[in-house]
Design a protein around this motif. Structure first.
Motif, PDB file in Angstrom:
ATOM      1  N   ILE A 153       0.875  -1.177   0.000  1.00 48.29           N
ATOM      2  CA  ILE A 153       0.000   0.000   0.000  1.00 48.29           C
ATOM      3  C   ILE A 153       0.911   1.226   0.000  1.00 48.29           C
ATOM      4  O   ILE A 153       1.859   1.310   0.784  1.00 48.29           O
ATOM      5  CB  ILE A 153      -0.924   0.001   1.220  1.00 48.29           C
ATOM      6  N   GLN A 154       0.633   2.172  -0.869  1.00 45.88           N
ATOM      7  CA  GLN A 154       1.579   3.265  -1.096  1.00 45.88           C
ATOM      8  C   GLN A 154       0.963   4.643  -0.857  1.00 45.88           C
ATOM      9  O   GLN A 154       0.457   5.269  -1.788  1.00 45.88           O
ATOM     10  CB  GLN A 154       2.120   3.177  -2.523  1.00 45.88           C
ATOM     11  N   PRO A 155       1.002   5.139   0.385  1.00 53.82           N
ATOM     12  CA  PRO A 155       0.690   6.544   0.617  1.00 53.82           C
ATOM     13  C   PRO A 155       1.832   7.411   0.073  1.00 53.82           C
ATOM     14  O   PRO A 155       2.837   6.884  -0.419  1.00 53.82           O
ATOM     15  CB  PRO A 155       0.575   6.627   2.139  1.00 53.82           C
ATOM     16  N   SER A 156       1.700   8.708   0.201  1.00 56.09           N
ATOM     17  CA  SER A 156       2.654   9.610  -0.455  1.00 56.09           C
ATOM     18  C   SER A 156       4.052   9.565   0.144  1.00 56.09           C
ATOM     19  O   SER A 156       5.021   9.935  -0.516  1.00 56.09           O
ATOM     20  CB  SER A 156       2.120  11.052  -0.397  1.00 56.09           C
ATOM     21  N   ASN A 157       4.193   9.109   1.388  1.00 55.60           N
ATOM     22  CA  ASN A 157       5.504   9.167   2.047  1.00 55.60           C
ATOM     23  C   ASN A 157       6.020   7.800   2.478  1.00 55.60           C
ATOM     24  O   ASN A 157       6.766   7.704   3.456  1.00 55.60           O
ATOM     25  CB  ASN A 157       5.456  10.110   3.252  1.00 55.60           C
ATOM     26  N   GLY A 158       5.651   6.749   1.746  1.00 58.06           N
ATOM     27  CA  GLY A 158       6.218   5.463   2.113  1.00 58.06           C
ATOM     28  C   GLY A 158       5.374   4.286   1.671  1.00 58.06           C
ATOM     29  O   GLY A 158       4.588   4.379   0.720  1.00 58.06           O
ATOM     30  N   VAL A 159       5.541   3.163   2.379  1.00 56.11           N
ATOM     31  CA  VAL A 159       4.859   1.918   2.045  1.00 56.11           C
ATOM     32  C   VAL A 159       4.283   1.312   3.320  1.00 56.11           C
ATOM     33  O   VAL A 159       4.934   1.327   4.372  1.00 56.11           O
ATOM     34  CB  VAL A 159       5.830   0.909   1.386  1.00 56.11           C
ATOM     35  N   VAL A 160       3.078   0.753   3.217  1.00 58.26           N
ATOM     36  CA  VAL A 160       2.434   0.073   4.336  1.00 58.26           C
ATOM     37  C   VAL A 160       2.235  -1.399   3.969  1.00 58.26           C
ATOM     38  O   VAL A 160       1.737  -1.721   2.884  1.00 58.26           O
ATOM     39  CB  VAL A 160       1.064   0.693   4.690  1.00 58.26           C
ATOM     40  N   HIS A 161       2.656  -2.280   4.878  1.00 55.12           N
ATOM     41  CA  HIS A 161       2.366  -3.708   4.773  1.00 55.12           C
ATOM     42  C   HIS A 161       1.512  -4.076   5.992  1.00 55.12           C
ATOM     43  O   HIS A 161       1.944  -3.884   7.129  1.00 55.12           O
ATOM     44  CB  HIS A 161       3.647  -4.531   4.775  1.00 55.12           C
ATOM     45  N   VAL A 162       0.320  -4.603   5.774  1.00 59.76           N
ATOM     46  CA  VAL A 162      -0.613  -4.885   6.858  1.00 59.76           C
ATOM     47  C   VAL A 162      -0.376  -6.296   7.390  1.00 59.76           C
ATOM     48  O   VAL A 162      -0.392  -7.270   6.629  1.00 59.76           O
ATOM     49  CB  VAL A 162      -2.068  -4.735   6.391  1.00 59.76           C
ATOM     50  N   LEU A 163      -0.176  -6.414   8.699  1.00 58.23           N
ATOM     51  CA  LEU A 163       0.102  -7.702   9.312  1.00 58.23           C
ATOM     52  C   LEU A 163      -1.187  -8.480   9.593  1.00 58.23           C
ATOM     53  O   LEU A 163      -2.213  -7.900   9.952  1.00 58.23           O
ATOM     54  CB  LEU A 163       0.867  -7.508  10.622  1.00 58.23           C
ATOM     55  N   ALA A 164      -1.089  -9.787   9.457  1.00 62.18           N
ATOM     56  CA  ALA A 164      -2.229 -10.669   9.713  1.00 62.18           C
ATOM     57  C   ALA A 164      -2.291 -11.042  11.186  1.00 62.18           C
ATOM     58  O   ALA A 164      -1.260 -11.120  11.865  1.00 62.18           O
ATOM     59  CB  ALA A 164      -2.107 -11.940   8.868  1.00 62.18           C
ATOM     60  N   ILE A 165      -3.487 -11.275  11.680  1.00 60.94           N
ATOM     61  CA  ILE A 165      -3.676 -11.856  13.005  1.00 60.94           C
ATOM     62  C   ILE A 165      -3.392 -13.348  12.915  1.00 60.94           C
ATOM     63  O   ILE A 165      -3.829 -14.022  11.981  1.00 60.94           O
ATOM     64  CB  ILE A 165      -5.112 -11.613  13.506  1.00 60.94           C
ATOM     65  N   THR A 166      -2.648 -13.877  13.867  1.00 59.27           N
ATOM     66  CA  THR A 166      -2.300 -15.291  13.874  1.00 59.27           C
ATOM     67  C   THR A 166      -3.385 -16.095  14.574  1.00 59.27           C
ATOM     68  O   THR A 166      -3.708 -15.841  15.728  1.00 59.27           O
ATOM     69  CB  THR A 166      -0.957 -15.507  14.593  1.00 59.27           C
ATOM     70  N   ILE A 167      -3.938 -17.065  13.855  1.00 59.66           N
ATOM     71  CA  ILE A 167      -4.961 -17.942  14.442  1.00 59.66           C
ATOM     72  C   ILE A 167      -4.563 -19.409  14.316  1.00 59.66           C
ATOM     73  O   ILE A 167      -5.297 -20.290  14.730  1.00 59.66           O
ATOM     74  CB  ILE A 167      -6.335 -17.726  13.788  1.00 59.66           C
ATOM     75  N   ALA A 168      -3.400 -19.673  13.723  1.00 59.71           N
ATOM     76  CA  ALA A 168      -2.909 -21.045  13.563  1.00 59.71           C
ATOM     77  C   ALA A 168      -1.381 -21.008  13.579  1.00 59.71           C
ATOM     78  O   ALA A 168      -0.772 -19.942  13.681  1.00 59.71           O
ATOM     79  CB  ALA A 168      -3.424 -21.644  12.263  1.00 59.71           C
ATOM     80  N   ASP A 169      -0.774 -22.188  13.487  1.00 56.06           N
ATOM     81  CA  ASP A 169       0.681 -22.272  13.532  1.00 56.06           C
ATOM     82  C   ASP A 169       1.337 -21.798  12.244  1.00 56.06           C
ATOM     83  O   ASP A 169       2.530 -21.492  12.226  1.00 56.06           O
ATOM     84  CB  ASP A 169       1.129 -23.714  13.805  1.00 56.06           C
ATOM     85  N   ASN A 170       0.567 -21.757  11.171  1.00 55.64           N
ATOM     86  CA  ASN A 170       1.106 -21.330   9.885  1.00 55.64           C
ATOM     87  C   ASN A 170       0.103 -20.465   9.139  1.00 55.64           C
ATOM     88  O   ASN A 170      -1.107 -20.678   9.225  1.00 55.64           O
ATOM     89  CB  ASN A 170       1.452 -22.536   9.000  1.00 55.64           C
ATOM     90  N   ILE A 171       0.621 -19.503   8.408  1.00 52.01           N
ATOM     91  CA  ILE A 171      -0.160 -18.786   7.403  1.00 52.01           C
ATOM     92  C   ILE A 171       0.591 -18.989   6.103  1.00 52.01           C
ATOM     93  O   ILE A 171       1.665 -18.429   5.899  1.00 52.01           O
ATOM     94  CB  ILE A 171      -0.306 -17.291   7.737  1.00 52.01           C
ATOM     95  N   GLY A 172       0.033 -19.820   5.223  1.00 50.56           N
ATOM     96  CA  GLY A 172       0.805 -20.263   4.075  1.00 50.56           C
ATOM     97  C   GLY A 172       2.009 -21.046   4.576  1.00 50.56           C
ATOM     98  O   GLY A 172       1.888 -21.921   5.436  1.00 50.56           O
ATOM     99  N   ASP A 173       3.193 -20.717   4.075  1.00 51.07           N
ATOM    100  CA  ASP A 173       4.424 -21.365   4.524  1.00 51.07           C
ATOM    101  C   ASP A 173       5.159 -20.540   5.571  1.00 51.07           C
ATOM    102  O   ASP A 173       6.330 -20.798   5.867  1.00 51.07           O
ATOM    103  CB  ASP A 173       5.354 -21.623   3.331  1.00 51.07           C
ATOM    104  N   VAL A 174       4.472 -19.539   6.139  1.00 50.20           N
ATOM    105  CA  VAL A 174       5.070 -18.724   7.200  1.00 50.20           C
ATOM    106  C   VAL A 174       4.738 -19.349   8.551  1.00 50.20           C
ATOM    107  O   VAL A 174       3.562 -19.436   8.919  1.00 50.20           O
ATOM    108  CB  VAL A 174       4.550 -17.271   7.167  1.00 50.20           C
ATOM    109  N   PRO A 175       5.748 -19.799   9.311  1.00 48.13           N
ATOM    110  CA  PRO A 175       5.480 -20.402  10.628  1.00 48.13           C
ATOM    111  C   PRO A 175       5.264 -19.331  11.687  1.00 48.13           C
ATOM    112  O   PRO A 175       6.157 -18.960  12.438  1.00 48.13           O
ATOM    113  CB  PRO A 175       6.751 -21.213  10.895  1.00 48.13           C
ATOM    114  N   THR A 176       4.061 -18.816  11.750  1.00 48.21           N
ATOM    115  CA  THR A 176       3.755 -17.736  12.686  1.00 48.21           C
ATOM    116  C   THR A 176       3.606 -18.281  14.101  1.00 48.21           C
ATOM    117  O   THR A 176       3.429 -19.472  14.318  1.00 48.21           O
ATOM    118  CB  THR A 176       2.451 -17.037  12.280  1.00 48.21           C
ATOM    119  N   ASN A 177       3.672 -17.389  15.079  1.00 44.95           N
ATOM    120  CA  ASN A 177       3.361 -17.773  16.454  1.00 44.95           C
ATOM    121  C   ASN A 177       2.532 -16.673  17.087  1.00 44.95           C
ATOM    122  O   ASN A 177       2.417 -15.567  16.552  1.00 44.95           O
ATOM    123  CB  ASN A 177       4.640 -18.068  17.258  1.00 44.95           C
ATOM    124  N   PHE A 178       1.946 -16.965  18.228  1.00 43.71           N
ATOM    125  CA  PHE A 178       0.946 -16.068  18.794  1.00 43.71           C
ATOM    126  C   PHE A 178       1.536 -14.794  19.390  1.00 43.71           C
ATOM    127  O   PHE A 178       0.797 -13.885  19.759  1.00 43.71           O
ATOM    128  CB  PHE A 178       0.092 -16.819  19.818  1.00 43.71           C
TER     129      PHE A 178
END
Length: 258
Positions: A214-239
């Motif tokens: 996401i590109q506002p005028s002064n940078g970039v935003v990446h929105v983080l997901a809430i973790t509800i499981a041990d993996n999101i895709g191949d990303v081994p997330t934790n709580f």
């Protein structure tokens, strides 16, 4: 100010309803128009983006309480944005039957005989600043600017280490997801890992990115997901990804001041 501890999940449509919608839409091809790709450019600065989206009402307030409003308006930054749900889960409720809110900060304060948090301003500005800084990086970086990371093969694809806005250390990389057991042919997904101990880089809390570039005028935003499981895709997330600041340091700092 909105009461952040009274916000609840919106109901999710059932699979049968979604299938019915797809089938119905297929029967009405004459009414279908391809809207094209979503426009990633936001016509305004990063502060205006946060204020314009109800997923970030609380985050926008924290930016102001942390004294970083000017940074989000004028400096060139990349922000891995936690949603308001992260703050809701971090603060939590006292003696609640809702599992995701049961072990929050307010329960810890209550059990310790301390005053619980009623508003965001009950947390000292320097604490908000310290932990908000863990999500901010100087400069503009899109998904394409980060190297590949494979959490099961980090000796070959380690991602890369970056200093946060206030000189903490994080690892950021792009996961090339698998499809039907075939590695690296799937969609690309950013992952942010905060390292609490620089001497032990194997100890980290990881969050997957739900929406990138996401590109506002002064940078970039990446929105983080809430973790509800041990993996999101191949990303081994934790709580710890659901805790503001990625670990219990935020709890400890607030407990010390109450």
């Amino acid at each position: 100010m909105k009461n952040i501890i009274k916000r609840y999940f919106k109901p999710v449509a059932t699979l049968s309803i979604l299938l019915a919608m797809v089938i119905t839409s297929c029967k009405k091809d004459e009414y279908y128009n391809d809207g094209g790709k979503a426009d990633p450019v936001f016509k305004g600065n990063m502060m205006q983006f946060l204020e314009s989206n109800d997923k970030f009402d609380t985050i926008a307030q924290i930016v102001k309480l942390a004294g970083m409003e000017d940074v989000f308006k004028n400096e060139n930054i990349t922000f891995f944005a936690p949603t308001d749900e992260v703050i809701r889960r971090t603060i939590g409720l006292v003696n609640t039957p809702i599992p995701e809110l049961r072990n929050g900060l307010n329960q810890l304060l209550f059990d310790a005989g301390r005053d619980t948090l009623k508003t965001l301003s009950d947390v000292q500005p320097e604490i908000w600043r310290k932990f908000l800084g863990r999500y901010i990086f100087k400069g503009s970086y899109k998904l394409k600017d980060y190297p590949q990371i494979d959490f099961n093969l980090r000796e070959l694809f380690p991602g890369s280490y970056y200093y946060t806005y206030d000189s903490d250390v994080a690892n950021i990389g792009v996961v090339y997801n698998s499809v039907n057991g075939v590695k690296y042919v799937g969609y690309r997904q950013l992952a942010l890992s905060y390292l609490p101990d620089r001497s032990n880089p194997s100890n980290f809390g990881t969050a997957a990115v739900a929406t990138s570039d996401i590109q506002p005028s002064n940078g970039v935003v990446h929105v983080l997901a809430i973790t509800i499981a041990d993996n999101i895709g191949d990303v081994p997330t934790n709580f710890t990804a659901n805790i503001f600041g990625f670990n219990v340091d935020f709890y400890n700092d607030v407990l010390f001041t109450r």
